[in-house]
Scaffold this motif. Structure first.
Motif, mmCIF file in Angstrom:
data_model
loop_
_atom_site.group_PDB
_atom_site.id
_atom_site.type_symbol
_atom_site.label_atom_id
_atom_site.label_comp_id
_atom_site.label_asym_id
_atom_site.label_seq_id
_atom_site.Cartn_x
_atom_site.Cartn_y
_atom_site.Cartn_z
ATOM 1 N N GLY A 27 5.496 16.858 12.461
ATOM 2 C CA GLY A 27 5.994 15.611 13.020
ATOM 3 C C GLY A 27 4.979 14.489 12.901
ATOM 4 N N ARG A 28 3.717 14.802 13.208
ATOM 5 C CA ARG A 28 2.676 13.768 13.089
ATOM 6 C C ARG A 28 2.525 13.309 11.647
ATOM 7 N NH1 ARG A 28 0.342 16.976 17.277
ATOM 8 N NH2 ARG A 28 -0.792 18.282 15.791
ATOM 9 N N LEU A 29 2.610 14.241 10.709
ATOM 10 C CA LEU A 29 2.480 13.887 9.299
ATOM 11 C C LEU A 29 3.639 12.993 8.852
ATOM 12 C CD1 LEU A 29 0.773 14.250 6.775
ATOM 13 C CD2 LEU A 29 2.069 16.321 6.257
ATOM 14 N N LEU A 30 4.831 13.271 9.349
ATOM 15 C CA LEU A 30 5.972 12.424 9.013
ATOM 16 C C LEU A 30 5.826 11.025 9.597
ATOM 17 C CD1 LEU A 30 8.858 15.027 9.407
ATOM 18 C CD2 LEU A 30 8.074 13.967 7.280
ATOM 19 N N PHE A 31 5.181 10.908 10.738
ATOM 20 C CA PHE A 31 4.889 9.580 11.276
ATOM 21 C C PHE A 31 3.895 8.841 10.379
ATOM 22 C CE2 PHE A 31 7.417 10.491 14.794
ATOM 23 C CZ PHE A 31 7.373 9.501 15.761
ATOM 24 N N VAL A 32 2.921 9.563 9.830
ATOM 25 C CA VAL A 32 1.935 8.941 8.938
ATOM 26 C C VAL A 32 2.604 8.461 7.655
ATOM 27 C CG1 VAL A 32 -0.114 9.367 7.523
ATOM 28 C CG2 VAL A 32 -0.026 10.218 9.873
ATOM 29 N N THR A 33 3.476 9.293 7.084
ATOM 30 C CA THR A 33 4.147 8.883 5.847
ATOM 31 C C THR A 33 5.066 7.687 6.102
ATOM 32 O OG1 THR A 33 5.930 10.524 6.184
ATOM 33 C CG2 THR A 33 4.036 11.188 4.837
ATOM 34 N N ARG A 34 5.704 7.678 7.245
ATOM 35 C CA ARG A 34 6.546 6.530 7.614
ATOM 36 C C ARG A 34 5.708 5.261 7.694
ATOM 37 N NH1 ARG A 34 11.641 4.006 8.632
ATOM 38 N NH2 ARG A 34 11.652 3.047 10.677
ATOM 39 N N ALA A 35 4.543 5.342 8.324
ATOM 40 C CA ALA A 35 3.681 4.169 8.475
ATOM 41 C C ALA A 35 3.185 3.666 7.118
ATOM 42 C CB ALA A 35 2.501 4.503 9.383
ATOM 43 N N ALA A 36 2.729 4.580 6.267
ATOM 44 C CA ALA A 36 2.211 4.172 4.953
ATOM 45 C C ALA A 36 3.300 3.507 4.117
ATOM 46 C CB ALA A 36 1.650 5.390 4.221
ATOM 47 N N ARG A 37 4.474 4.099 4.133
ATOM 48 C CA ARG A 37 5.577 3.574 3.322
ATOM 49 C C ARG A 37 6.015 2.198 3.820
ATOM 50 N NH1 ARG A 37 8.300 7.591 4.151
ATOM 51 N NH2 ARG A 37 9.884 6.902 5.635
ATOM 52 N N MET A 38 6.193 2.056 5.134
ATOM 53 C CA MET A 38 6.673 0.793 5.673
ATOM 54 C C MET A 38 5.633 -0.315 5.554
ATOM 55 S SD MET A 38 9.706 1.608 6.296
ATOM 56 C CE MET A 38 10.266 0.088 7.045
ATOM 57 N N PHE A 39 4.339 0.054 5.604
ATOM 58 C CA PHE A 39 3.294 -0.941 5.357
ATOM 59 C C PHE A 39 3.466 -1.523 3.962
ATOM 60 C CE2 PHE A 39 -0.894 -2.237 3.849
ATOM 61 C CZ PHE A 39 -1.362 -3.008 4.908
ATOM 62 N N SER A 40 3.709 -0.656 2.981
ATOM 63 C CA SER A 40 3.870 -1.142 1.605
ATOM 64 C C SER A 40 5.152 -1.960 1.458
ATOM 65 C CB SER A 40 3.868 0.029 0.618
ATOM 66 O OG SER A 40 5.050 0.805 0.723
ATOM 67 N N TYR A 41 6.228 -1.547 2.136
ATOM 68 C CA TYR A 41 7.457 -2.329 2.084
ATOM 69 C C TYR A 41 7.238 -3.712 2.701
ATOM 70 C CZ TYR A 41 10.122 1.993 1.086
ATOM 71 O OH TYR A 41 10.631 3.143 0.545
ATOM 72 N N GLY A 42 6.451 -3.774 3.765
ATOM 73 C CA GLY A 42 6.203 -5.043 4.446
ATOM 74 C C GLY A 42 5.467 -6.032 3.575
ATOM 75 N N PHE A 43 4.375 -5.594 2.928
ATOM 76 C CA PHE A 43 3.631 -6.577 2.134
ATOM 77 C C PHE A 43 4.390 -6.959 0.866
ATOM 78 C CE2 PHE A 43 1.080 -2.726 0.664
ATOM 79 C CZ PHE A 43 1.452 -2.761 -0.676
ATOM 80 N N LEU A 44 5.202 -6.058 0.342
ATOM 81 C CA LEU A 44 5.968 -6.395 -0.854
ATOM 82 C C LEU A 44 7.077 -7.403 -0.541
ATOM 83 C CD1 LEU A 44 6.382 -5.702 -3.883
ATOM 84 C CD2 LEU A 44 8.094 -4.048 -3.133
ATOM 85 N N SER A 45 7.743 -7.233 0.598
ATOM 86 C CA SER A 45 8.905 -8.075 0.899
ATOM 87 C C SER A 45 8.539 -9.544 1.068
ATOM 88 C CB SER A 45 9.606 -7.572 2.160
ATOM 89 O OG SER A 45 8.798 -7.770 3.304
ATOM 90 N N VAL A 46 7.337 -9.832 1.543
ATOM 91 C CA VAL A 46 6.929 -11.217 1.767
ATOM 92 C C VAL A 46 6.745 -11.963 0.446
ATOM 93 C CG1 VAL A 46 5.074 -12.681 2.663
ATOM 94 C CG2 VAL A 46 5.914 -10.765 4.016
ATOM 95 N N VAL A 47 6.298 -11.259 -0.590
ATOM 96 C CA VAL A 47 5.939 -11.940 -1.841
ATOM 97 C C VAL A 47 6.906 -11.666 -2.983
ATOM 98 C CG1 VAL A 47 3.495 -11.872 -1.195
ATOM 99 C CG2 VAL A 47 4.425 -10.066 -2.662
#
Length: 409
Positions: free
Chosen positions: A15-35
């Motif tokens: 479960g903790r690992l899935l939270f980490v993968t969620r965070a890493a993925r959404m961080f990348s989605y966030g910076f991509l969506s702005v630009v």
């Protein structure tokens, strides 16, 4: 009912690992969506072509994700998560290296790329099923709330980092398009990171064996309710596709001349507020139920969305947007928990996949319609009006269809 504050302590190693993968993925989605739209405009594409490209991006994500999620419970959830990671790399590298429209269309169609800052690809459906596998039902809404909070905070930080990184690179002398390419390369690198993280998951996240015969969609007993939910979720996502984060960022840039760094800051705050709203949903769902929580919080948020383009100044437009985000995600963990509650354990990846694909399909159609609207100043507010109005219609239909099968949080 689970206390929101206690939810993270329920997680084991997987479960903790899935939270980490969620965070890493959404961080990348966030910076991509702005630009992303700024990058495509910088390459010389018109608003119409940009809208078409965003639509084809989501169509490709839909088809690929559908196949992956429908087979995940039988082929293996870990394997399919790794495949999704590879598809992020497949999309990111060509986007960073090429300015040719055909190449970008092919990369967007066959890879995984997020123009919205929200989940795309097969990840969310399979991760939800894996989390449900290791959690008791009465804990699910609370953990999903924290799961969504993690994603929203990561998206917020990604938007902040992406906007200000691009602006810093431009201030140092790099051309705007070149600064955006740096972020797209970073997006591709996150795909490699995710593949390594998913390889560490244990076999406990896999679907249990079953004697039930799964149909074409990976479903058996729950097919009817899943398809009914999917139709409604598709309407909601079609509405949301008019105001995906990259298009809203572009609207603020065009209407008020907002710089990339400021855009990053706006969406940082917006996504933090959205994440916190997921936690509020847990307590409310325990009192009034999952369906009522979805509907009673979603309607006001869409009224606020309609008000954004009616504001006469940038501060007021930002205020309406942030107020909207402060309650906009209360339906997300409740929607996820409700879907997981009404299907059998061996249908969860497929059910989350089918409903998720329905959402992606709905969202894929709207950007090609919204792009030309944004090219005409007099029509710039129309995507907000369409999104808010259609979302309110979805809320009313959802309540009418499922209020009799209400479940607690």
């Amino acid at each position: 009912m689970t206390s929101p504050g206690a939810a993270p302590s329920l997680l084991g190693p997987d479960g903790r690992l899935l939270f980490v993968t969620r965070a890493a993925r959404m961080f990348s989605y966030g910076f991509l969506s702005v630009v992303l739209v700024l990058y495509l405009a910088g390459l010389g594409f018109s608003e119409g072509r940009i809208g078409l490209l965003l639509t084809l991006t989501l169509v490709g994500d839909t088809l690929i994700s559908l196949w992956i999620t429908l087979h995940a419970d039988r082929v293996g959830r870990k394997r399919m998560l790794a495949l999704g990671s590879a598809l992020m790399l497949l999309a990111g590298v060509p986007f960073a290296l090429s300015g040719d429209f055909t190449v970008l269309v092919l990369a967007a169609t066959f890879g995984v790329i997020s123009p919205s800052g929200n989940e795309v690809g097969p990840f969310l459906a399979i991760e939800q099923a894996a989390l449900s596998q290791v959690l008791p039902e009465d804990r699910r809404t609370g953990v999903f709330a924290w799961y969504n909070l993690t994603g929203s905070f990561a998206t917020a930080l990604g938007a902040l980092a992406g906007g200000w990184t691009a602006q810093a690179l431009q201030s140092s002398g790099l051309a705007p398009v070149a600064s955006y390419r740096v972020l797209i390369f970073a997006y591709a690198a996150v795909g490699l990171l995710l593949a390594a993280l998913f390889a560490k998951l244990s076999g406990a996240v896999e679907a249990p064996p079953t004697a039930a015969a799964a149909g074409r969609w990976g479903l058996h007993a729950s097919k009817g309710v899943v398809f009914k939910l999917s139709a409604l979720f598709s309407l909601d996502a079609f509405a949301g596709g008019f105001v995906i984060q990259s298009l809203v960022a572009y609207w603020f840039h065009q209407k008020f001349g907002v710089a990339p760094g400021t855009l990053g800051s706006i969406f940082f705050v917006a996504n933090v507020l959205a994440g916190l709203s997921s936690l509020y949903a847990v307590k409310l769902a325990g009192r009034i139920g999952l369906i009522r929580t979805m509907v009673y919080t979603h309607i006001p948020s869409n009224v606020l969305l309609i008000l954004v383009p009616l504001m006469p100044s940038l501060p007021l437009a930002i205020a309406m947007l942030l107020l909207r985000f402060s309650i906009s995600q209360m339906d997300v963990p409740t929607r996820q928990a409700y879907t997981m509650a009404v299907v059998a354990p061996d249908e969860r990846s497929a059910a989350a996949g089918v409903t998720g694909i329905a959402r992606t399909t709905g969202a894929a159609i709207s950007p090609v319609l919204a792009g030309p609207m944004l090219a005409v100043p007099a029509l710039g507010g129309l995507p907000f009006f369409l999104a808010g109005g259609l979302k309110i219609l979805y809320d009313l239909l959802l309540y009418r269809s499922f209020k009799a099968t209400e479940r607690g949080g």
